[in-house]
Write an enzyme that holds these catalytic residues in place. Structure first.
Site, mmCIF file in Angstrom:
data_model
loop_
_atom_site.group_PDB
_atom_site.id
_atom_site.type_symbol
_atom_site.label_atom_id
_atom_site.label_comp_id
_atom_site.label_asym_id
_atom_site.label_seq_id
_atom_site.Cartn_x
_atom_site.Cartn_y
_atom_site.Cartn_z
ATOM 1 N N GLY A 235 17.498 -47.862 28.948
ATOM 2 C CA GLY A 235 17.201 -49.265 28.650
ATOM 3 C C GLY A 235 17.245 -50.102 29.913
ATOM 4 C CB SER A 236 17.471 -53.729 30.318
ATOM 5 O OG SER A 236 18.616 -53.901 29.516
ATOM 6 N N GLY B 67 22.708 -51.114 31.167
ATOM 7 C CA GLY B 67 23.411 -50.127 31.998
ATOM 8 C C GLY B 67 24.673 -50.706 32.612
ATOM 9 C CD GLU C 30 16.788 -41.415 33.444
ATOM 10 O OE1 GLU C 30 16.252 -42.255 34.206
ATOM 11 O OE2 GLU C 30 16.903 -40.220 33.752
ATOM 12 C CB CYS D 205 11.166 -46.990 32.760
ATOM 13 S SG CYS D 205 10.658 -45.322 32.396
HETATM 14 P P1 NAD Z 1 17.528 -52.790 26.153
HETATM 15 O O1 NAD Z 1 18.434 -52.616 27.318
HETATM 16 O O2 NAD Z 1 17.371 -54.140 25.580
HETATM 17 O O3 NAD Z 1 18.013 -51.833 24.939
HETATM 18 C C1 NAD Z 1 18.077 -50.431 25.087
HETATM 19 C C2 NAD Z 1 19.055 -49.854 24.084
HETATM 20 O O4 NAD Z 1 20.388 -50.174 24.472
HETATM 21 C C3 NAD Z 1 18.912 -50.376 22.654
HETATM 22 O O5 NAD Z 1 19.069 -49.288 21.770
HETATM 23 C C4 NAD Z 1 20.040 -51.373 22.540
HETATM 24 O O6 NAD Z 1 20.487 -51.578 21.218
HETATM 25 C C5 NAD Z 1 21.111 -50.707 23.370
HETATM 26 N N1 NAD Z 1 22.143 -51.592 23.940
HETATM 27 C C6 NAD Z 1 21.948 -52.795 24.522
HETATM 28 N N2 NAD Z 1 23.119 -53.278 24.992
HETATM 29 C C7 NAD Z 1 24.067 -52.354 24.703
HETATM 30 C C8 NAD Z 1 25.473 -52.259 24.935
HETATM 31 N N3 NAD Z 1 26.140 -53.219 25.561
HETATM 32 N N4 NAD Z 1 26.133 -51.161 24.513
HETATM 33 C C9 NAD Z 1 25.472 -50.156 23.900
HETATM 34 N N5 NAD Z 1 24.130 -50.191 23.638
HETATM 35 C C10 NAD Z 1 23.438 -51.275 24.043
HETATM 36 O O7 NAD Z 1 16.108 -52.200 26.615
HETATM 37 P P2 NAD Z 1 14.677 -52.267 25.872
HETATM 38 O O8 NAD Z 1 14.145 -53.656 25.972
HETATM 39 O O9 NAD Z 1 14.736 -51.577 24.560
HETATM 40 O O10 NAD Z 1 13.809 -51.296 26.826
HETATM 41 C C11 NAD Z 1 13.169 -51.704 27.998
HETATM 42 C C12 NAD Z 1 13.997 -51.343 29.228
HETATM 43 O O11 NAD Z 1 14.296 -49.953 29.236
HETATM 44 C C13 NAD Z 1 13.236 -51.593 30.512
HETATM 45 O O12 NAD Z 1 14.125 -52.142 31.460
HETATM 46 C C14 NAD Z 1 12.775 -50.210 30.934
HETATM 47 O O13 NAD Z 1 12.517 -50.068 32.306
HETATM 48 C C15 NAD Z 1 13.925 -49.369 30.481
HETATM 49 N N6 NAD Z 1 13.535 -47.971 30.287
HETATM 50 C C16 NAD Z 1 13.955 -47.040 31.185
HETATM 51 C C17 NAD Z 1 13.566 -45.716 31.061
HETATM 52 C C18 NAD Z 1 14.008 -44.685 32.054
HETATM 53 O O14 NAD Z 1 13.910 -43.523 31.740
HETATM 54 N N7 NAD Z 1 14.489 -45.073 33.235
HETATM 55 C C19 NAD Z 1 12.756 -45.326 29.981
HETATM 56 C C20 NAD Z 1 12.350 -46.300 29.061
HETATM 57 C C21 NAD Z 1 12.758 -47.620 29.223
#
Ligand code: NAD
Length: 513
Positions: A244-245, A249, A266, A300
């Site tokens: 995720g974002s 992380g 990731e 990503c």
């Molecule tokens: P996001 O960070 O908003 O959410 C991702 C996931 O994390 C969701 O399931 C969310 O519920 C969970 N989450 C959020 N905060 C949390 C916390 N504090 N504790 C536990 N879980 C939590 O991201 P998004 O908007 O769904 O996705 C887009 C982002 O993901 C972009 O920044 C993109 O670059 C990244 N991404 C990275 C990869 C990679 O492999 N590097 C792949 C796909 C997406």
């Protein structure tokens, strides 16, 4: 047919029934699921509570205790069957991905193909979980390393790869002997329900064929960030792979570190490409256009920063702006469409904010405007934007998860390399050149500092055979191919004495009788 009357909820309901998801699961809950294609509500799902999450993780731990005893190649047989079930379900699941996320159909199907590919990879891997035999300094001894399963593998996934990310983690975790607990994005729970149903079909076939598998081997938790937090903090989860974002992380990483749990993070990418004087400009144009506009900039690995040598700038950039102006935007389910919608209104607002900041910093913006709002007021389609920037400043140094390509001119190769490396979110990178020294320098130790560095191909679109990821800010998570499997296991070093004496550590005398 206009965007407004596509009848997506009826179609989704039919797809989910075919994939084995009971209709009763699709209504009556608190989590509203909408399609970004036209804003239509597709379902209302029940969310799991913190207490139920805790119980589910405890049950997954019990499953792990049994599954670790099944020989790895037999575990691989389950994943082989999963690959078969995914092949059968590919058309339905790929379409569901497109409806729920808004990516074009070929990309939805491509995502399911990645799931199939990682299953194939993991089946082979189940016979190759090799440890080393190590030369020992002691006579009549043998020293070796053995790899053992870790326990419950937690998986947290992002909306933009709603099913592939699960499979990269789960296929490996399961052949390694772990159980899995998955918290998908709250924006994409339907594809997760479908994937879990497909897994259960594979499991039923495995058991019918005589395979031994415990209940609760793969668990799905539908819910938001709070459910993710329970997973992250749970003492029975020794590894969490979170995608995720970078903001996510930053929250998750320290919580895992606090209890000495492992993490695979990731996260976001602010990916760049360098176009050199000798680049094949036709190939570069296609590579850049796909990497920057594909999935409406919501990968990503999307290309976000482009450094073009001054000698080719005027040959490439006007063509690029023209390509941006003519790309077909619209219903991602139609085969002629190349760019689908953004995931939601929040994403649209962040895009407009970044464009305004870029303008204020001297950027010249082409595109970026909203389209099709008359057809679907609750969907957010945009023309991808090219922004010619005087320098790498302001929003250029951040990841905005939308189709914005910042273009900058350079004159010296080392300067371009420095700019490529001058953001914290280095995930993927590329160089377009036919100069061997530039290409080799780019992939060398003093070249790109990203986890992915490509030559004459854009930064997006990874293959499962290689280890994916490696964002420098996080120390680099790694999933899927190469030796990524080692993150899902623990290494034991074993020393066996087959002699009649007991040599102690070097130089130590310890006579007791
Ligand atoms: P996001 O960070 O908003 O959410 C991702 C996931 O994390 C969701 O399931 C969310 O519920 C969970 N989450 C959020 N905060 C949390 C916390 N504090 N504790 C536990 N879980 C939590 O991201 P998004 O908007 O769904 O996705 C887009 C982002 O993901 C972009 O920044 C993109 O670059 C990244 N991404 C990275 C990869 C990679 O492999 N590097 C792949 C796909 C997406």
């Amino acid at each position: 047919m206009t965007l407004a009357n596509l009848g997506l909820s009826a179609e989704v309901s039919a797809i989910l029934t075919r994939l084995g998801v009971p209709q009763a699961k699709l209504s009556g809950g608190t989590l509203a699921v909408r399609s970004p294609v036209n804003g239509e509500q597709l379902a209302r799902l029940a969310e799991i509570s913190a207490i139920e999450t805790d119980k589910a993780i405890a049950a997954a731990h019990e499953a792990f205790l049994e599954w670790r005893l099944v020989p790895a190649p037999k575990r691989g047989e389950l994943i082989r069957l999963l690959g078969e079930e995914l092949r059968t379900a590919k058309a339905d699941l790929g379409r569901l991905v497109s409806i729920e996320v808004g990516k074009i159909l070929s990309e939805g199907l491509g995502e399911v193909q990645e799931m199939i590919d990682i299953c194939d990879f993991a089946v082979g891997l189940s016979r190759q979980l090799y440890g080393l035999t190590i030369a020992t300094e002691r006579a009549d001894h043998r020293m070796m390393e053995t790899w053992h399963p870790l326990g419950v593998t937690g998986i947290i996934s992002a909306f933009n790869f709603p099913v592939a990310v699960w499979s990269w983690n789960a296929a490996l975790a399961l052949v390694c002997g772990n159980s899995t607990v998955w918290k998908p994005s709250e924006k994409t729970p339907l594809t997760a329900l479908a994937t879990q149903a497909i897994f259960e079909k594979a499991l039923a076939r495995y058991v019918a064929e005589g395979g031994k598998a415990p209940a609760n081997l793969s668990t799905l938790l539908i819910g938001g960030r709070d459910v993710g937090e329970v997973l992250v903090d749970h003492p029975r989860v020794p590894l969490v792979s979170a995608t995720g974002s970078t903001a996510m992380g930053r929250a998750v990483g320290p919580r895992l570190a606090k209890r000495f749990a492992r993490s695979i993070l990731e996260l976001g990418g602010n990916n760049a490409a360098i176009v050199c004087p000798t680049a094949d400009l036709d190939l570069t144009l296609r590579g850049v256009a796909f990497a920057a506009m594909g999935t409406a900039g919501q990968r990503c690995t999307t290309l976000r920063r482009l450094f073009v040598h001054e000698s080719v700038y005027d040959k490439l950039v006007p063509r690029l702006i023209q390509a941006y102006g003519s790309v077909t935007i619209g219903n991602p389910l139609q085969s002629s469409t190349l760019v689908g919608p953004l995931i939601d209104g929040g994403s649209y607002e962040r895009m407009q904010k970044a464009l305004a900041e870029a303008k204020a910093a001297g950027g010249k913006v082409s595109g970026g405007d909203r389209v099709l709002q008359n057809e679907a007021a609750d969907a957010f389609y945009v023309r991808p934007a090219v922004v010619e920037m005087p320098a790498q400043t302001g929003p250029v140094k951040e990841e905005t998860f939308a189709p914005i390509l910042y273009v900058m001119k350079y004159s010296d190769f080392d300067e371009a390399l420095t700019l490529n490396n001058d953001v914290p979110q280095g995930l993927s990178s590329s160089i377009f050149t036919n100069n061997m020294q530039e290409a080799e320098t780019f992939v060398s130790a003093r070249g790109s500092d990203c986890g992915i560095a490509n030559v004459n191909i854009g930064p997006s679109g990874a293959e499962i055979g290689g280890a994916f990821g490696g964002e420098k800010e996080t120390g680099g998570g790694r999933e899927s191919g190469s030796d990524a499997w080692k993150a899902y296991m623990r290494r034991a070093t074993n020393t066996v004495n087959y002699g009649k004496t007991l040599p102690l550590a070097q130089g130590v005398k310890f006579d007791v009788g």
